[in-house]
Design a protein around this motif. Structure first.
Motif, PDB file in Angstrom:
ATOM      1  N   HIS A  51       0.803  -1.223   0.000  1.00 17.02           N
ATOM      2  CA  HIS A  51       0.000   0.000   0.000  1.00 17.02           C
ATOM      3  C   HIS A  51       0.838   1.276   0.000  1.00 17.02           C
ATOM      4  N   ASN A 278      -2.893   5.413   3.078  1.00 17.87           N
ATOM      5  CA  ASN A 278      -3.020   5.430   1.629  1.00 17.87           C
ATOM      6  C   ASN A 278      -4.476   5.736   1.310  1.00 17.87           C
ATOM      7  N   HIS A 281      -6.669   3.215  -0.492  1.00 12.32           N
ATOM      8  CA  HIS A 281      -6.950   1.930   0.147  1.00 12.32           C
ATOM      9  C   HIS A 281      -8.141   2.115   1.074  1.00 12.32           C
ATOM     10  N   THR A 284      -8.533   0.953   5.261  1.00  6.66           N
ATOM     11  CA  THR A 284      -7.475   1.172   6.256  1.00  6.66           C
ATOM     12  C   THR A 284      -8.005   1.068   7.679  1.00  6.66           C
TER      13      THR A 284
END
Length: 296
Positions: A51, A278, A281, A284
């Motif tokens: 990531h 990130n 993403h 998370t």
């Protein structure tokens, strides 16, 4: 994990700095400890590069990097060189993860470029002066090495255990043997840089008072059996850095990324997910929750 295809180089002051560049996403700059190289982060890079973009240089005289440039005489100058590397790669923002000297130049970098360093993680590190007794001991060792142009078997038996947990010969015997062999095989030219760099590290300035101006979120991690930078030094840093977080690493000495990779990976992910995630993403928060559950 095979890093050969991910290795790149950069020329600084006519010398070649070698580094690993793996993954995509927000950038992490990883600095290894003295007498090791970027491969100490192998477990963390395998985990975090899913990531993040992980950039891990070999410090001068370590791994595949050239000798220390003649003009380089301090940790702030090393921080300048790392900032130059980020400029060369057109990277504006990044987080720093530093082990020992990697944390020392990482802190210098965070103070130099507070608008660019978005998070700072220091492991097995101390930003104050090297304690006088320890500094004198290390300088004596370095002078002996410089004079003899080798690390003797006697010195290896003194140096190698400093990096590991007390039970290293049972818990990490392969790592211990490999490290001792690496020390024994260092050629005289490399040892010259190793000694010069050692004196820069052990003769560093005191940064603790300056750390009051640190703006980046900060995580401090110390192996409970770290002989080089023990838990007490971690607490001194924690007290000096407002808002910092402090984590003890169980059953670990100085090279905790190798001794306790899963624990270290969990703590890095928890901190980064909170302070430097990130954005692409989506899960998370779920990952942080999952890691928290696994840690209990």
């Amino acid at each position: 994990m095979n890093f050969i295809s991910n290795r790149k180089t950069l020329t600084i002051d006519n010398n070649t700095l070698s580094y690993l560049d793996i993954g995509t996403g927000p950038v992490l700059l990883l600095g290894h400890c003295y007498l090791w190289d970027a491969h100490i982060w192998a477990h963390q890079i395998a985990h975090l590069s899913q990531h993040y973009r992980c950039i891990a240089p070999d410090l001068w005289g370590h791994g595949q990097s050239d000798d220390l440039p003649e003009s380089c005489r301090s940790l702030p100058q090393i921080a300048d060189q790392m900032l130059y590397m980020m400029d060369h790669l057109a990277i504006e923002e990044f987080a720093v993860i530093g082990l020992s000297v990697g944390g020392m130049w990482g802190a210098e970098l965070a103070l130099k470029a507070p608008h660019r360093v978005k998070a700072l993680i220091m492991m097995g590190c101390f930003l104050g002066f090297e304690p006088e007794v320890a500094r004198a001991k290390y300088y004596t060792m370095l002078n002996i090495i410089q004079h003899s142009a080798k690390i003797s078997e006697n010195l290896i038996t003194q140096i190698a255990p400093l990096f590991f947990t007390r039970d290293v010969e049972n818990c990490h015997s392969d790592l211990f043997i490999d490290f001792k062999q690496t020390l024994a095989k260092m050629p005289p030219k490399q040892l010259d840089t190793i000694c010069k760099l050692g004196k820069i590290i052990f003769g560093r300035r005191d940064l603790l008072e300056d750390m009051g101006s640190l703006t980046a979120p900060c995580l401090i991690m110390t192996g409970l059996e770290d002989k080089l930078h023990p838990v007490l030094e971690g607490y001194l840093m924690h007290d000096a850095i407002k808002g910092s977080e402090y984590v003890h690493i169980p059953q670990a000495g100085h090279v905790s990324p190798l001794e306790q990779p899963e624990f270290v990976n969990i703590q890095l992910s928890l901190f980064l997910n909170k302070h430097y995630p990130n954005p692409t993403h989506a899960n998370t928060a779920q990952i942080g929750h999952h890691l928290n559950n696994n840690n209990h």
